[in-house]
Design a protein around this motif. Structure first.
Motif, PDB file in Angstrom:
ATOM      1  N   GLY A 110       0.817  -1.210   0.000  1.00  0.00           N
ATOM      2  CA  GLY A 110       0.000   0.000   0.000  1.00  0.00           C
ATOM      3  C   GLY A 110       0.843   1.249   0.000  1.00  0.00           C
ATOM      4  O   GLY A 110       0.547   2.220  -0.727  1.00  0.00           O
ATOM      5  N   ALA A 111       1.904   1.249   0.791  1.00  0.00           N
ATOM      6  CA  ALA A 111       2.793   2.416   0.828  1.00  0.00           C
ATOM      7  C   ALA A 111       3.474   2.628  -0.522  1.00  0.00           C
ATOM      8  O   ALA A 111       3.618   3.764  -0.995  1.00  0.00           O
ATOM      9  CB  ALA A 111       3.841   2.225   1.933  1.00  0.00           C
ATOM     10  N   SER A 145      -1.996  15.468 -11.751  1.00  0.00           N
ATOM     11  CA  SER A 145      -3.409  15.602 -12.081  1.00  0.00           C
ATOM     12  C   SER A 145      -4.296  15.281 -10.881  1.00  0.00           C
ATOM     13  O   SER A 145      -3.974  14.425 -10.048  1.00  0.00           O
ATOM     14  CB  SER A 145      -3.768  14.677 -13.241  1.00  0.00           C
ATOM     15  N   ASP A 146      -5.408  15.980 -10.818  1.00  0.00           N
ATOM     16  CA  ASP A 146      -6.523  15.612  -9.939  1.00  0.00           C
ATOM     17  C   ASP A 146      -7.705  15.428 -10.882  1.00  0.00           C
ATOM     18  O   ASP A 146      -8.393  16.405 -11.220  1.00  0.00           O
ATOM     19  CB  ASP A 146      -6.794  16.708  -8.912  1.00  0.00           C
ATOM     20  N   GLY A 172       1.855   9.157  -6.322  1.00  0.00           N
ATOM     21  CA  GLY A 172       2.275  10.528  -6.085  1.00  0.00           C
ATOM     22  C   GLY A 172       3.086  11.120  -7.215  1.00  0.00           C
ATOM     23  O   GLY A 172       3.228  12.351  -7.302  1.00  0.00           O
ATOM     24  N   LEU A 173       3.602  10.269  -8.099  1.00  0.00           N
ATOM     25  CA  LEU A 173       4.360  10.764  -9.247  1.00  0.00           C
ATOM     26  C   LEU A 173       3.450  11.314 -10.340  1.00  0.00           C
ATOM     27  O   LEU A 173       3.885  12.116 -11.172  1.00  0.00           O
ATOM     28  CB  LEU A 173       5.230   9.638  -9.832  1.00  0.00           C
ATOM     29  N   TYR A 199      -0.234  11.997  -9.665  1.00  0.00           N
ATOM     30  CA  TYR A 199      -1.444  12.640  -9.171  1.00  0.00           C
ATOM     31  C   TYR A 199      -1.114  13.639  -8.063  1.00  0.00           C
ATOM     32  O   TYR A 199      -0.147  13.462  -7.312  1.00  0.00           O
ATOM     33  CB  TYR A 199      -2.441  11.595  -8.649  1.00  0.00           C
ATOM     34  N   SER A 200      -1.949  14.652  -7.960  1.00  0.00           N
ATOM     35  CA  SER A 200      -1.716  15.733  -6.994  1.00  0.00           C
ATOM     36  C   SER A 200      -2.091  15.284  -5.584  1.00  0.00           C
ATOM     37  O   SER A 200      -2.767  14.265  -5.384  1.00  0.00           O
ATOM     38  CB  SER A 200      -2.547  16.963  -7.381  1.00  0.00           C
ATOM     39  N   ASP A 201      -1.662  16.075  -4.606  1.00  0.00           N
ATOM     40  CA  ASP A 201      -1.989  15.773  -3.206  1.00  0.00           C
ATOM     41  C   ASP A 201      -3.499  15.775  -2.986  1.00  0.00           C
ATOM     42  O   ASP A 201      -4.022  14.952  -2.220  1.00  0.00           O
ATOM     43  CB  ASP A 201      -1.337  16.807  -2.281  1.00  0.00           C
ATOM     44  N   SER A 202      -4.197  16.697  -3.635  1.00  0.00           N
ATOM     45  CA  SER A 202      -5.652  16.758  -3.456  1.00  0.00           C
ATOM     46  C   SER A 202      -6.325  15.505  -3.994  1.00  0.00           C
ATOM     47  O   SER A 202      -7.301  15.012  -3.413  1.00  0.00           O
ATOM     48  CB  SER A 202      -6.222  17.996  -4.157  1.00  0.00           C
ATOM     49  N   ALA A 203      -5.817  14.959  -5.094  1.00  0.00           N
ATOM     50  CA  ALA A 203      -6.394  13.744  -5.660  1.00  0.00           C
ATOM     51  C   ALA A 203      -6.161  12.546  -4.741  1.00  0.00           C
ATOM     52  O   ALA A 203      -6.998  11.642  -4.654  1.00  0.00           O
ATOM     53  CB  ALA A 203      -5.799  13.467  -7.031  1.00  0.00           C
ATOM     54  N   LEU A 204      -5.028  12.547  -4.049  1.00  0.00           N
ATOM     55  CA  LEU A 204      -4.683  11.424  -3.173  1.00  0.00           C
ATOM     56  C   LEU A 204      -5.198  11.595  -1.750  1.00  0.00           C
ATOM     57  O   LEU A 204      -5.078  10.657  -0.949  1.00  0.00           O
ATOM     58  CB  LEU A 204      -3.162  11.245  -3.142  1.00  0.00           C
ATOM     59  N   SER A 205      -5.743  12.761  -1.430  1.00  0.00           N
ATOM     60  CA  SER A 205      -6.127  13.035  -0.045  1.00  0.00           C
ATOM     61  C   SER A 205      -7.084  12.005   0.554  1.00  0.00           C
ATOM     62  O   SER A 205      -6.973  11.690   1.746  1.00  0.00           O
ATOM     63  CB  SER A 205      -6.726  14.443   0.067  1.00  0.00           C
TER      64      SER A 205
END
Length: 421
Positions: free
Chosen positions: A171-172, A309-310, A179-180, A182-188
């Motif tokens: 998972g990590a 991307s998000d 993260g390479l 997609y943006s932080d907001s997409a992964l939040s």
């Protein structure tokens, strides 16, 4: 008495009468104000109770959803059919309660009697849903009878803990890889799942160790609660790690849909340019040129190489730009073309709404105890609007409804995140 002062007694009597009348009027006004104040206080308390009942019921429905999944895995669908029916009924009641809360929250003014009646109905619906699910959860706790097979269940629990623990590193690694691109907001929605899964696994291991200690000591204290706590914690960890895999799939599908939407935007821009170049009215050509420039700029920024991307947010941005283009272009095209464009945009709007609703629902589920009724109400309304959009035959109406669903979902997300600050 002097004859010149014969009028004095009459004046005194009249003054006393007037004073008495004013005293009665003042007392009446004070009683009225007190009564109105009491009514207002009772209405406020009822509204507060309705909000509390709504939040409690929504949290319990989420807990019961997890509990049902766990029960199905343990007992099978046949043994859990009654539980599933009870959960479906409670969900319908909760949906009805949220619809009433939406009426209370919208901009349409309501009379006091309506607000009181709706709040009373919210409390009744939410409490009925809560009571039904509490009873079902209690029944399944009794069904488990873990004490009879405690040693075997403990061994199985430890084997499953080992298997799930092996998934944490994967998972990590998945999150690092995502993260390479997609943006932080997409992964939040899933960025903290590995840490939360580790915490849940730690709790599961602690419960398993406590159960093992009780069995080794041949204690008279039952081990069922410890085993059940370990099972629940393991189930939570599994769900969190599953969510990473599901989130990865959703992001990839979202990105693919974004690329399709960008390609479709390119086609629409070409058509708009042709319409602009061939239009006989200079004002219409100028308006088209303005929105074409804006939409092309958005399209170019979303296609920029190396940009994280998000997909959900990017689709919203692109849709807004294309909506501005479509608004002007529709003035110069016939009704059929307008319907065709609406049908083309509908898939993206539905996807965007579904994506935002999923993101917000996951966020609410992760922060159940902190998200208040306003955010949950907007989320329930977004889900209702999305269902209407999906069932609507007219693509223009469906598109408008899907956009309303997106607006409610976005508002719900903002309110939920505000509640958790």
């Amino acid at each position: 008495m002097n004859g010149d002062l014969w009028w004095v007694p009459s004046v005194i009597v009249i003054g006393l009468v007037v004073a008495g009348v004013w005293a009665l009027v003042g007392a009446s006004r004070r009683r009225t104000r007190a009564r109105l104040g009491q009514v207002s206080a009772e209405a406020a308390e009822l509204a507060r109770s309705a909000n509390i009942s709504l939040v409690r019921a929504d949290d319990l429905v989420q807990d019961a959803t997890d509990e049902l999944g766990f029960a199905i895995a343990q007992f099978g669908e046949s043994a859990t059919r009654e539980f599933a029916t009870a959960l479906a009924t409670s969900r319908r009641q909760l949906s009805d309660a949220f619809a009433l809360q939406q009426k209370l929250d919208d901009a349409v003014p309501d009379v006091a009697a309506e607000r009181t009646r709706w709040n009373q109905q919210i409390v009744q619906l939410a409490d009925e849903a809560t009571g039904r699910l509490t009873s079902q959860a209690r029944n399944f706790t009794a069904k488990r009878g873990v004490e009879r097979n405690a040693p075997q269940q403990l061994d199985e629990l430890r084997r499953r803990l080992d298997r799930v623990s092996d998934r944490v590193a994967g998972g990590a690694s998945t999150l690092t890889r995502l993260g390479l691109s997609y943006s932080d907001s997409a992964l939040s929605p899933i960025s903290g799942n590995v840490d939360r899964a580790r915490t849940a696994l730690g709790a599961a291991v602690a419960s398993a160790d406590a159960a093992a200690a009780l069995l080794e000591a041949a204690s008279a204290e039952p081990v069922g609660e410890q085993l059940q706590a370990g099972e629940h914690a393991l189930f939570q960890a599994t769900q969190l790690l599953d969510a990473i895999e599901t989130g990865e799939d959703q992001l990839h599908r979202g990105l693919a849909n974004l690329q399709q939407a960008l390609d479709a935007a390119g086609t629409e821009l070409a058509e708009a340019r042709a319409l602009r170049d061939g239009h006989e009215e200079s004002d219409a050509s100028a308006s088209l040129n303005r929105v074409i420039t804006q939409a092309a700029s958005v399209q170019a920024s979303l296609r920029e190489a190396g940009r994280p991307s998000d997909p959900a947010a990017d689709l919203v941005l692109l849709e807004a730009a294309m909506n501005g283009l479509d608004s002007i272009r529709s003035e110069a095209r016939n009704r059929q073309l307008r319907l065709d464009n609406a049908r083309t945009a509908l898939a993206g709007a539905l996807l965007t709404a579904r994506s935002q609703i999923t993101v917000t629902r996951d966020f609410v589920a992760t922060h159940r105890g902190r998200v208040q009724a306003a955010a949950r109400t907007r989320l329930a309304e977004a889900e209702r609007q999305l269902a209407l959009a999906t069932a609507e035959a007219d693509p223009v109406t469906a598109l408008d409804t899907a956009r309303r669903a997106m607006t409610h979902a976005t508002d719900a997300d903002a309110l939920a995140r505000y509640d958790t600050h």
